[in-house]
Design an enzyme around this catalytic site. Structure first.
Site, PDB file in Angstrom:
ATOM      1  N   GLY A 290       3.132   5.998  -2.756  1.00 27.57           N
ATOM      2  CA  GLY A 290       4.305   6.771  -3.169  1.00 27.57           C
ATOM      3  C   GLY A 290       4.439   6.852  -4.681  1.00 27.57           C
TER       4      GLY A 290
ATOM      5  N   GLY B 274       0.816  -1.221   0.000  1.00 26.86           N
ATOM      6  CA  GLY B 274       0.000   0.000   0.000  1.00 26.86           C
ATOM      7  C   GLY B 274       0.840   1.257   0.000  1.00 26.86           C
ATOM      8  N   CYS B 275       1.907   1.246   0.770  1.00 22.45           N
ATOM      9  CA  CYS B 275       2.775   2.424   0.862  1.00 22.45           C
ATOM     10  C   CYS B 275       3.531   2.654  -0.447  1.00 22.45           C
ATOM     11  CB  CYS B 275       3.742   2.269   2.026  1.00 22.45           C
ATOM     12  SG  CYS B 275       2.884   2.089   3.612  1.00 22.45           S
ATOM     13  N   THR B 276       3.906   1.569  -1.106  1.00 19.53           N
ATOM     14  CA  THR B 276       4.583   1.683  -2.395  1.00 19.53           C
ATOM     15  C   THR B 276       3.630   2.241  -3.445  1.00 19.53           C
ATOM     16  OG1 THR B 276       6.081  -0.134  -1.853  1.00 19.53           O
ATOM     17  CG2 THR B 276       5.804   0.399  -4.198  1.00 19.53           C
TER      18      THR B 276
END
Length: 182
Positions: A77, A72-74
């Site tokens: 970003g 999710g964070c990738t």
């Protein structure tokens, strides 16, 4: 054998059930104490120490995410990376914040070619100032973690919009729409 009935007790004001306290609706949830860019100094991936309040004069997008190089964070970003030029045209500085160390941030930023800085907050000073440390469940255990959140500030440093419990899909467009309103 016959069971004996217990005598009925008289009710008093103390023994009467009181109505349950009314719960606040989600919209009335606690808001962060931050109303403008704080004078907190942070360490960024460019090797610089940055005082957030020094960013006045530009619009600022602070997005908090749980952990570097997770799915999710990738995606979040990379979505910001892919539309970074649109943030630049809106005179906006984007900073990603997590509790990861600078070495992990540098690796994450380099791996995905992020054109914006990542802020390391291992002592959670910034996370706590924005009240985004929340209890979460991880494999059945209760842990404290970052609630994915984004804060949008105008050129004067005033907080204009807060997004909490962010879902990655469509979020970049939400941020850009907010910047257009400023």
């Amino acid at each position: 054998m016959a069971s004996k009935k217990q005598p009925r007790r008289a009710t008093t004001a103390k023994s009467r059930k009181q109505p349950a306290a009314q719960k606040k609706p989600p919209s009335a949830a606690k808001k962060p104490g931050i109303r403008s860019l704080p004078a907190i100094t942070v360490q960024t991936t460019n090797g610089q120490r940055l005082r957030l309040s020094d960013l006045k004069g530009k619009r600022v997008v602070l997005y908090f995410y749980p952990k570097d190089d997770t799915p999710g964070c990738t995606r979040e970003g990379c979505d910001i990376r892919d539309r970074h030029e649109e943030f630049t045209r809106r005179n906006a500085v984007v900073l990603g914040v997590s509790r990861d160390g600078l070495a992990a941030h540098e690796k994450f930023k380099s791996k995905y070619g992020f054109p914006f800085e990542l802020v390391s907050d291992p002592d959670e000073k910034l996370c706590r100032a924005f009240d985004i440390i929340k209890e979460k469940s991880l494999y059945g255990r209760k842990v404290l973690g970052i609630e994915r959140s984004t804060f949008v500030f105008d050129e004067t440093g005033k907080l204009r919009q807060t997004f909490r419990g962010v879902k990655v899909d469509g979020h970049v467009q939400q941020i850009l729409d907010e910047l257009d309103k400023l």
